[in-house]
Design a protein around this motif. Structure first.
Motif, mmCIF file in Angstrom:
data_model
loop_
_atom_site.group_PDB
_atom_site.id
_atom_site.type_symbol
_atom_site.label_atom_id
_atom_site.label_comp_id
_atom_site.label_asym_id
_atom_site.label_seq_id
_atom_site.Cartn_x
_atom_site.Cartn_y
_atom_site.Cartn_z
ATOM 1 N N UNK A 456 0.726 -1.230 -0.046
ATOM 2 C CA UNK A 456 -0.121 -0.006 -0.001
ATOM 3 C C UNK A 456 0.883 1.111 -0.037
ATOM 4 N N UNK A 457 2.044 1.240 0.645
ATOM 5 C CA UNK A 457 3.155 2.222 0.458
ATOM 6 C C UNK A 457 3.589 2.600 -1.049
ATOM 7 N N UNK A 458 3.398 1.780 -1.768
ATOM 8 C CA UNK A 458 3.805 1.916 -3.151
ATOM 9 C C UNK A 458 5.048 1.024 -3.636
ATOM 10 N N UNK A 459 5.458 0.241 -2.766
ATOM 11 C CA UNK A 459 6.727 -0.734 -2.724
ATOM 12 C C UNK A 459 6.296 -2.119 -2.790
ATOM 13 N N UNK A 460 6.909 -3.107 -2.030
ATOM 14 C CA UNK A 460 6.805 -4.448 -1.880
ATOM 15 C C UNK A 460 6.257 -4.682 -0.666
ATOM 16 N N UNK A 461 5.296 -5.449 -0.264
ATOM 17 C CA UNK A 461 4.799 -6.138 0.779
ATOM 18 C C UNK A 461 5.320 -7.718 0.922
ATOM 19 N N UNK A 462 6.050 -7.881 1.956
ATOM 20 C CA UNK A 462 6.492 -9.410 2.087
ATOM 21 C C UNK A 462 5.592 -9.996 3.051
ATOM 22 N N UNK A 463 5.041 -11.090 3.222
ATOM 23 C CA UNK A 463 4.358 -11.521 4.242
ATOM 24 C C UNK A 463 4.900 -12.981 4.627
ATOM 25 N N UNK A 464 5.075 -13.127 6.071
ATOM 26 C CA UNK A 464 5.379 -14.396 6.451
ATOM 27 C C UNK A 464 4.246 -14.894 7.555
ATOM 28 N N UNK A 465 4.281 -16.278 7.137
ATOM 29 C CA UNK A 465 3.262 -17.002 7.827
ATOM 30 C C UNK A 465 3.950 -18.578 8.376
ATOM 31 N N UNK A 466 3.898 -18.382 9.799
ATOM 32 C CA UNK A 466 4.479 -19.610 10.477
ATOM 33 C C UNK A 466 3.657 -20.344 11.436
#
Length: 483
Positions: A456-466
Motif C-alpha cells: 500500500x506504500x507503493x513498494x513491496x509487501x512481504x508476508x511471512x506465515x509460520x
C-alpha cells in the motif's frame, strides 16, 4: 546369451513385433475356426446320414417282423439270403412313394451293407459279419417277446463318391475363407503396427533429440488415449528440461558476472597499489575489505542456496520467540535505515509469538528482508514492520516498504536466484539476487510460507506465515522503534 552383433542384426523393432504378434494371433484363430468348422461339419453330416439310416430301419422293422411270422416264426428263411434281406430293408413303393426316381440316400451311402440281423440269442443270421455286435441294436418283438435284433454300424467316415466330393468342396471353401481371413488379418495387423505405433516412433525420435540437447522438441499430444497422455508427459518433461537449461545458463552468466565485478575491483586496486598510482595506506584498505566482504557474502549465499536446493541445509528447531528475533534484527538495521533516509515503523500487538525454528536461520531470514528493503527503497521512503497472531493459529509478520514498486508479473520471479527487478546491474545498491531465494527456502523448511504482494506504500509487501508453538515466552517488541 546372444552376441551383440546378432542382436543388432536380427533383433526386431516394436512395429515388426506387434505386426507379427497380431498376425500370428489372427492366423491361429482362423486355423482353429477352420478346423472346428470341418470337425463340426463331419460330425453333423455323418450324424445326418446315421439319422437317415435309423429312420429306414425303423420303417423296415414291421416288414421284417411280418416276414418272420409268415415263415413260421423262424429266421431260417433269411439265413444266408442277403438278397431277401436287402429287399426287406428297402421301402415298398406302394407304401412309401418316392417324389423322385432317385434311390434313397441310405442306399447311395451303402447303409444297407452295414446292417446285420441277429436271432433272439444274438447269433448271426444274415448281413455282414464284420458288423456283428457293433453299432446300434434295435430289438424285434412279437407279443412282447424279443425274437431278434437289427444291428446297424454307424458311419465313421464318408465313403460314397458324391459325399466325398461334397465334403472336399466344403473343406476347400473353409480353407479358402481361412486364407482370405488371414490376409485380412495381415492387413489389419499392418495398419495397427503402422498407424497406432506412429506416435511412439515420433516420441522415440524426439527422445533421441532431447538426449542430444534439443530441449525445444515437442510431440503431437492430441490423442485422448494412453499414448496421448504419454506424449503430454513427454512435452511437460521437455518443457521442464528446457526451463532448467535456461536457468542453468542464466545462473552461470549471473554467477560469472557477480564474481567478476568484485574481483575486477580488487584486481584494479591491487594493480594501482603495485604500480604506485595509489599508495597502500590505512585509508585504502576499507574499499578492499568491502569487495572481499561482497565476495564472502556471495559465496556464503551460494553455499546456503545450494544446500537448500539439495535439501541438505541444517536446521536445529527449538521453541523461540519471533518477536524477540525481530527486535534484534530491527535494532541492528535501525542506524543503516536512518542513514539511508528511510523511516522505520514497527507495530506488534502480541507480547510474544512462539514458534519452533532455527534461531540462526530465522535471523538470516529477517536480515535478508531488511537488506532487501534497504537496498530497494528510495531515500525519504518508509518501511513498516508488523507482527500479529493470525486467525488460524499462525504467526504473521509483514515487511511493507515504499516506492519503487514491483510489476505484478515480476512478483513470483523475485524469489528466483539472481533475479533482480532493475535491468541494470551497475546500480550501486543492487545485490546478487540470492537473498529472497534463500528466504523462501528457509521459511518453507519451517513449515511456513513467504508471499510477495504490492505494498500500500507503493513498494513491496512481504508476508511471512509460520505455525505457532506455545512452549516458551520471549521478550516483547515495543512500539516506536524508528529512524
Amino acid at each position: 546369451m546372444k552376441p551383440p552383433f546378432f542382436r543388432s542384426r536380427f533383433s526386431l523393432g516394436i512395429t515388426a513385433r506387434l505386426f507379427l504378434a497380431v498376425l500370428f494371433t489372427a492366423v491361429c484363430v482362423v486355423v482353429a475356426m477352420t478346423l472346428a468348422a470341418q470337425w463340426s461339419f463331419n460330425r453333423g453330416f455323418l450324424g445326418y446320414l446315421n439319422e437317415q439310416e435309423a429312420e429306414r430301419l425303423e420303417a423296415a422293422r414291421p416288414r421284417i417282423i411280418a416276414a418272420y411270422l409268415e415263415n413260421g416264426s423262424s429266421w431260417e428263411f433269411l439265413r444266408g439270403e442277403r438278397r431277401r434281406w436287402f429287399h426287406l430293408l428297402r421301402p415298398v413303393p406302394a407304401q412309401e412313394p418316392q417324389p423322385a426316381p432317385s434311390p434313397p440316400l441310405s442306399e447311395l451311402t451303402g447303409a444297407l451293407l452295414r446292417t446285420t440281423l441277429l436271432d433272439e440269442n444274438g447269433h448271426f443270421v444274415v448281413g455282414f459279419s464284420d458288423t456283428r455286435g457293433q453299432g446300434t441294436r434295435q430289438p424285434l418283438q412279437v407279443d412282447g417277446r424279443t425274437v431278434g435284433y437289427v444291428v446297424h454300424a454307424q458311419f465313421q467316415s464318408v465313403t460314397a463318391a458324391g459325399d466325398v466330393r461334397f465334403e472336399r468342396s466344403q473343406f476347400r471353401a473353409s480353407w479358402t475363407m481361412g486364407a482370405v481371413s488371414a490376409l485380412l488379418a495381415a492387413l489389419v495387423a499392418l495398419w495397427v503396427a503402422r498407424v497406432l505405433l506412429k506416435p511412439l516412433r515420433e516420441m522415440a525420435k524426439a527422445t533421441k533429440r532431447l538426449a542430444e540437447g534439443d530441449y525445444s522438441i515437442r510431440v503431437d499430444a492430441r490423442s485422448p488415449d494412453e499414448v496421448g497422455q504419454l506424449a503430454t508427459d513427454f512435452n511437460q518433461m521437455a518443457q521442464v528440461l528446457e526451463r532448467n537449461e535456461a536457468m542453468r545458463r542464466d545462473f552461470m552468466a549471473d554467477l560469472s558476472h557477480e564474481l567478476r565485478t568484485p574481483l575486477g575491483v580488487l584486481h584494479g586496486e591491487l594493480e594501482a597499489m603495485e604500480d604506485g598510482v595509489r599508495p597502500l595506506t590505512r585509508e585504502s584498505l576499507p574499499s578492499l575489505q568491502a569487495e572481499v566482504a561482497t565476495l564472502n557474502k556471495l559465496v556464503s549465499d551460494l553455499y546456503d542456496l545450494s544446500l537448500a536446493e539439495a535439501g541438505a541445509m541444517t536446521f536445529q528447531h527449538t521453541p523461540l520467540d519471533l518477536v524477540e528475533l525481530l527486535r534484534l534484527a530491527v535494532v541492528s538495521y535501525a542506524q543503516r535505515l536512518s542513514d539511508a533516509g528511510i523511516v522505520l515503523e514497527v507495530q506488534c500487538d502480541e507480547p510474544e509469538l512462539v514458534v519452533s525454528g532455527d534461531r540462526r536461520r530465522l535471523r538470516q531470514l529477517f536480515s535478508n528482508l531488511l537488506e532487501n528493503s534497504l537496498r530497494y527503497t528510495d531515500r525519504g521512503g518508509r518501511l513498516q514492520i508488523a507482527a500479529r497472531r493470525g486467525a488460524d493459529q499462525q504467526a504473521v509478520l509483514t515487511f511493507s516498504d515504499s516506492a519503487p514498486g514491483v510489476e505484478p508479473e515480476q512478483l513470483q520471479r523475485i524469489f528466483d536466484r539472481f533475479y533482480r527487478v532493475e535491468g541494470s546491474r551497475s546500480r550501486a545498491s543492487g545485490g546478487a539476487g540470492l537473498g529472497l531465494a534463500i528466504c523462501r527456502r528457509i521459511i518453507e523448511a519451517h513449515g511456513g510460507a513467504l508471499q510477495a504482494q504490492p505494498s500500500p506504500l507503493g513498494g513491496l509487501l512481504m508476508t511471512i506465515r509460520m505455525p505457532l508453538n506455545h512452549e516458551r515466552s520471549g521478550t516483547p517488541l515495543h512500539e516506536g522503534v524508528g529512524a
